[in-house]
Write an enzyme that holds these catalytic residues in place. Sequence first.
Site, PDB file in Angstrom:
ATOM      1  N   THR A  68       9.328  -2.742  -6.585  1.00 19.38           N
ATOM      2  CA  THR A  68       8.039  -2.423  -5.946  1.00 19.38           C
ATOM      3  C   THR A  68       8.277  -1.619  -4.659  1.00 19.38           C
ATOM      4  OG1 THR A  68       7.169  -4.532  -6.726  1.00 19.38           O
ATOM      5  CG2 THR A  68       5.890  -3.391  -5.032  1.00 19.38           C
ATOM      6  N   GLU A  83      -4.533   6.626  -3.370  1.00 20.42           N
ATOM      7  CA  GLU A  83      -5.174   5.309  -3.236  1.00 20.42           C
ATOM      8  C   GLU A  83      -6.357   5.376  -2.270  1.00 20.42           C
ATOM      9  OE1 GLU A  83      -2.107   2.414  -2.278  1.00 20.42           O
ATOM     10  OE2 GLU A  83      -1.865   1.924  -4.393  1.00 20.42           O
ATOM     11  N   HIS A  89      17.420   6.615 -13.256  1.00 17.57           N
ATOM     12  CA  HIS A  89      18.183   7.781 -13.737  1.00 17.57           C
ATOM     13  C   HIS A  89      18.263   8.901 -12.712  1.00 17.57           C
ATOM     14  CE1 HIS A  89      18.655   6.082 -17.703  1.00 17.57           C
ATOM     15  NE2 HIS A  89      17.390   5.744 -17.654  1.00 17.57           N
ATOM     16  N   ASP A 128       7.824   4.720  -2.990  1.00 22.13           N
ATOM     17  CA  ASP A 128       7.230   4.994  -1.677  1.00 22.13           C
ATOM     18  C   ASP A 128       8.327   5.176  -0.627  1.00 22.13           C
ATOM     19  OD1 ASP A 128       4.806   4.534  -2.956  1.00 22.13           O
ATOM     20  OD2 ASP A 128       4.803   2.415  -2.404  1.00 22.13           O
ATOM     21  N   GLY A 154       0.871  -1.179   0.000  1.00 27.44           N
ATOM     22  CA  GLY A 154       0.000   0.000   0.000  1.00 27.44           C
ATOM     23  C   GLY A 154       0.903   1.223   0.000  1.00 27.44           C
ATOM     24  N   ALA A 163      16.059  -0.390  -1.105  1.00 30.72           N
ATOM     25  CA  ALA A 163      14.783  -1.119  -1.157  1.00 30.72           C
ATOM     26  C   ALA A 163      14.652  -1.967  -2.416  1.00 30.72           C
ATOM     27  CB  ALA A 163      13.619  -0.135  -1.052  1.00 30.72           C
ATOM     28  N   GLY A 206       9.563  -7.309  -2.595  1.00 33.31           N
ATOM     29  CA  GLY A 206       8.449  -6.661  -1.905  1.00 33.31           C
ATOM     30  C   GLY A 206       8.712  -5.189  -1.633  1.00 33.31           C
ATOM     31  N   SER A 255      11.351  -4.971   2.022  1.00 35.19           N
ATOM     32  CA  SER A 255      12.703  -4.688   1.534  1.00 35.19           C
ATOM     33  C   SER A 255      13.300  -3.428   2.157  1.00 35.19           C
ATOM     34  CB  SER A 255      12.669  -4.515   0.009  1.00 35.19           C
ATOM     35  OG  SER A 255      11.931  -3.361  -0.327  1.00 35.19           O
TER      36      SER A 255
HETATM   37  O1  RIB Z   1       3.945   1.549  -4.790  1.00 42.68           O
HETATM   38  C1  RIB Z   1       3.882   0.175  -4.518  1.00 42.68           C
HETATM   39  C2  RIB Z   1       2.580  -0.163  -3.877  1.00 42.68           C
HETATM   40  O2  RIB Z   1       1.556   0.143  -4.778  1.00 42.68           O
HETATM   41  C3  RIB Z   1       2.421  -1.629  -3.533  1.00 42.68           C
HETATM   42  O3  RIB Z   1       2.853  -1.966  -2.247  1.00 42.68           O
HETATM   43  C4  RIB Z   1       0.953  -1.859  -3.776  1.00 42.68           C
HETATM   44  O4  RIB Z   1       0.233  -2.137  -2.608  1.00 42.68           O
HETATM   45  C5  RIB Z   1       0.421  -0.617  -4.466  1.00 42.68           C
HETATM   46  O5  RIB Z   1      -0.313   0.150  -3.634  1.00 42.68           O
END
Ligand code: RIB
Length: 343
Positions: free
Chosen positions: A282, A159, A258, A286, A59, A316, A321, A325
């Site tokens: 992934t 989200e 980059h 974030d 998330g 990360a 994950g 990570s």
């Molecule tokens: O940015 C990665 C995230 O986007 C994932 O963890 C997934 O849950 C989505 O929200």
Amino acid sequence: MVTAQEHSRIKDLLGRIVSGTRRVCVMGSANVDYTVTTEELPLPGQTVNGGPLQILPGGKSANQAASAGRIGARVSMLGMVGQDDNADFLLRKLSEAHVDTSHMGSAPGPSGSTVITVDSHGENTIVYSAGSNAQVSPDYVQANQSVLQEAAVLGLCLESPLEAVMASATICHNRGIPVLLNDSPFLADLPRELIGQTDILLVNEHELADLLRIEPELVAVDEQVADGFGRFHDQWEQIRSSLAAFGYQTAIVTLGSHGAVVLNGSQATYIRPVHVQAVDTTGCGDSFMGTILSGIAAGLSLTDSAYLASYVAAYAATGIGAQASYGSSQQILNFYFPVTEKS
Ligand code: RIB
């Protein structure tokens, strides 16, 4: 491996975050990521073999909060989990990352979730199912406004329902608390009110190109010419003024492998990429955002925050994950500077 000078700068910046006392607040989503690795991402209509299914905490907002908490920032998260087994899992993982979840709500039905595929280059595709994240309302935000008002900085993404995002931004903006908005999942036409309450926009190169309706190539930064990037590099000066005309005076644009560009006032500063062997990207964006939030709360400049974020986010990418990570300050230092840390 980083140089001694880089090591000392990273160590100093992380130390300032760890010793900071002001809080980060992240309002938004928490998801369980159902993740499978595969050699190549499937094309439409194609079936491909994958590795074992992994059930991981994710998330965008929860990841931002977890990354900040892992490096030592004080963090509170607002949002909703569902009433299912995944709810306990998500809250436990956030607590393990030192995130205060005591004001998170719970809504009937499933928690947020995603289906993620990761290829052999670490690239991914993500399908998001909002679940309980869709239940985050302006009423819930109002009921928890004290958490927002105590924060030094607020992190938001898209989200969660837009009304709840806007209610959060309004509370912080009215108190002079800086609002950092990650326009992701990307929405082209954000309300003027939200744009006006956003102090810093964070987007990747694709989102920036979509926002300004320009060709993605115009956003690309060739690392070979980065030394001559300069403050008023034509291309970024144009982007900076287009964003300002849009209503965003300050922005950070991440450019994947980059690097990144910080657009602050009249300056465009290029942040060099940190190269690692990527396993899974992934949640790297974030992690970058979580570090920026941590840096702002600790009183770091945006450039210093982005410099540090490039190391934290690259770390990360070396694990599978998103939250799974993320590293602590010490793990990150040890990773980039194993010799000195052991000696
Ligand atoms: O940015 C990665 C995230 O986007 C994932 O963890 C997934 O849950 C989505 O929200």
